[in-house]
Design an enzyme around this catalytic site. Structure first.
Site, mmCIF file in Angstrom:
data_model
loop_
_atom_site.group_PDB
_atom_site.id
_atom_site.type_symbol
_atom_site.label_atom_id
_atom_site.label_comp_id
_atom_site.label_asym_id
_atom_site.label_seq_id
_atom_site.Cartn_x
_atom_site.Cartn_y
_atom_site.Cartn_z
ATOM 1 N N LYS A 1 -6.094 -3.086 -26.573
ATOM 2 C CA LYS A 1 -7.539 -3.056 -26.795
ATOM 3 C C LYS A 1 -7.894 -2.784 -28.258
ATOM 4 C CE LYS A 1 -8.728 -1.716 -22.073
ATOM 5 N NZ LYS A 1 -9.406 -0.712 -21.204
ATOM 6 N N LYS B 1 -14.257 -7.737 -13.097
ATOM 7 C CA LYS B 1 -15.680 -7.570 -13.381
ATOM 8 C C LYS B 1 -15.959 -7.524 -14.878
ATOM 9 C CE LYS B 1 -15.549 -2.509 -12.538
ATOM 10 N NZ LYS B 1 -16.105 -1.873 -13.706
ATOM 11 N N LYS C 1 -6.165 -12.046 -12.023
ATOM 12 C CA LYS C 1 -6.947 -11.241 -11.090
ATOM 13 C C LYS C 1 -8.437 -11.382 -11.351
ATOM 14 C CE LYS C 1 -7.229 -6.490 -9.312
ATOM 15 N NZ LYS C 1 -6.726 -5.106 -9.472
#
Length: 439
Positions: free
Chosen positions: A204, A301, A298
């Site tokens: 990240k 959201k 996968k």
């Protein structure tokens, strides 16, 4: 000058004699005390029912936190009828699951079929704590208004999905101050090198570049605090969170070694382990729902492409549009389990779970279909499956005072366990207890 308890040297021999007598008397007293201590240790201790049940905790960071994480109920055995005693014993043996979900993005059909439906079923077997981990949601730039709205929305989603506030505790992470305080205490004993090795931080931080926040590096310590506050025995975690659970175990070991054990006892504390060392919990198998645009990834959201997922709050028209545009292939017929056709397996799985039909029943019904005939069938199944959840969600969001009352009650219940653990950590680390809490 006044003497400070010692006689002057006018009679050295007499003073020495008196000193020797005092020393002999003290040695005798010490021997008696030691003997009495040994006799006490040999004596059988009266049985007292355990006040602590085992705990399970899960963080899906989330869940994230939690999880997927678990906590135990303080249960006191009460002298009553045999039936009541049996009930108390059963309650004291139940494990508690704490799952945490970030209030970022909108929960998807994948979240619901893969995790939330399992949580509903687990209410019959465990004591459940469900946490909206809002502190984890601010490790990246965020909109304050969106965070506030999403926090209530996530709580409403829990309830609409079937989590019963009368059988489970639903609360917001930031409403229990012990989470943030314990995270700071653990940060002060966690080597920075441990955090630098976290894979998620490396991945990240590359995306964020120079704007990477300190919280992104230290949030695994907050996750450890979330887990350890509730003395979890077991933690259900996903593949991407296993490294963070190992970090939690390492931190707990370090605190126990440096501040617990006999040293804590000698300092007047409880002694023993400060934290229980959590283990990985393998929950009942949940469905792994994949992206509508890539059958090998996968459903998420947080994915940039909204067409890759079905959000739990999507309208029937939006659901129909997304299914119509979802990725398929050009092979005739539908089949399950072919590694060269991941999209076919994914869409058949969704259809099976939304209709309640078995794999064999689905194959019998759909194997000869073409995509043009199957997609409308799948669309109707998803819409009907989500209809009760969406209706309940709309009802809850129309009465936010009810949601706030549930969260307030949940925070109070969670604080009872969290504050006890935090008090032990403070004591073991040498902090002076707040005077207002002393009895």
């Amino acid at each position: 000058m006044r003497s400070l308890g010692f006689s002057t040297s006018t009679n050295i021999s007499q003073g020495q004699s008196t000193y020797n007598q005092q020393q002999a008397s003290m040695r005798g007293t010490a021997q008696l005390l030691q003997l009495g201590h040994r006799q006490l240790l040999r004596a059988p201790r009266p049985f007292k029912p355990s006040r602590n049940a085992k705990r399970i905790c899960s963080l899906e960071t989330c869940c994230n936190s939690a999880a997927a994480v678990s906590i135990s109920t303080a249960v006191e055995a009460q002298p009553s009828s045999s039936g009541a005693a049996t009930t108390t014993e059963k309650v004291s043996q139940r494990k508690r699951i704490l799952s945490g979900v970030q209030p970022t993005g909108r929960p998807t059909l994948g979240n619901y079929l893969g995790a939330m439906k399992n949580w509903v079923a687990l209410q019959e077997q465990y004591d459940n704590f469900f946490c909206v981990v809002d502190l984890h949601a601010i490790t990246v730039p965020h909109d304050p208004r969106e965070l506030r709205a999403s926090t209530r929305s996530m709580a409403a989603t829990y309830i609409a999905a079937g989590i019963d506030p009368d059988r489970a505790t639903i609360f917001v992470q930031s409403h229990v101050p012990a989470h943030a305080e314990l995270a700071w205490l653990l940060s002060c004993v966690t080597p920075v090198g441990w955090l630098g090795r976290m894979i998620q931080f490396k991945e990240k931080s590359r995306k964020q570049g120079e704007d990477v926040r300190t919280g992104l590096m230290t949030y695994p310590v907050l996750m450890a605090a979330d887990i350890l506050l509730y003395q979890a025995d077991l933690v259900p975690v996903g593949e991407d969170q296993k490294q963070h659970l190992e970090l939690t175990r390492d931190i707990a070991d370090k605190v126990n070694l440096e501040f617990g054990g006999k040293g804590w006892k000698k300092r007047g504390g409880r002694g023993g382990r400060v934290f229980k060392i959590p283990e990985v919990f393998i929950p009942p198998a949940g469905a792994r729902i994949m992206s509508l645009q890539d059958g090998t990834a996968k459903m998420s959201k947080s994915a940039e492409n909204d067409n890759s997922r079905i959000n739990l709050t999507d309208t029937p028209d939006i659901i129909a549009s997304k299914i119509k545009r979802c990725k398929t292939d050009t092979v005739e017929g539908l089949e399950w389990g072919n590694p060269d056709r991941p999209e076919a397996s994914n869409l058949l799985t969704i259809y099976s779970l939304c209709t309640g039909k078995s794999k064999d029943e689905v194959i019998s019904e759909c194997s000869s279909m073409r995509w043009g005939g199957f997609k409308p069938l799948l669309t109707d199944a998803i819409i009907e499956h989500l209809r009760p959840l969406q209706s309940k969600y709309a009802e809850l969001m129309a009465d936010q005072s009810y949601i706030d009352a549930v969260l307030d009650k949940g925070a109070e219940a969670a604080s009872m366990t969290a504050d006890k653990t935090l008090a032990d950590v403070r004591d073991a680390m040498g902090f002076v207890a707040p005077f207002r809490t002393r009895t």
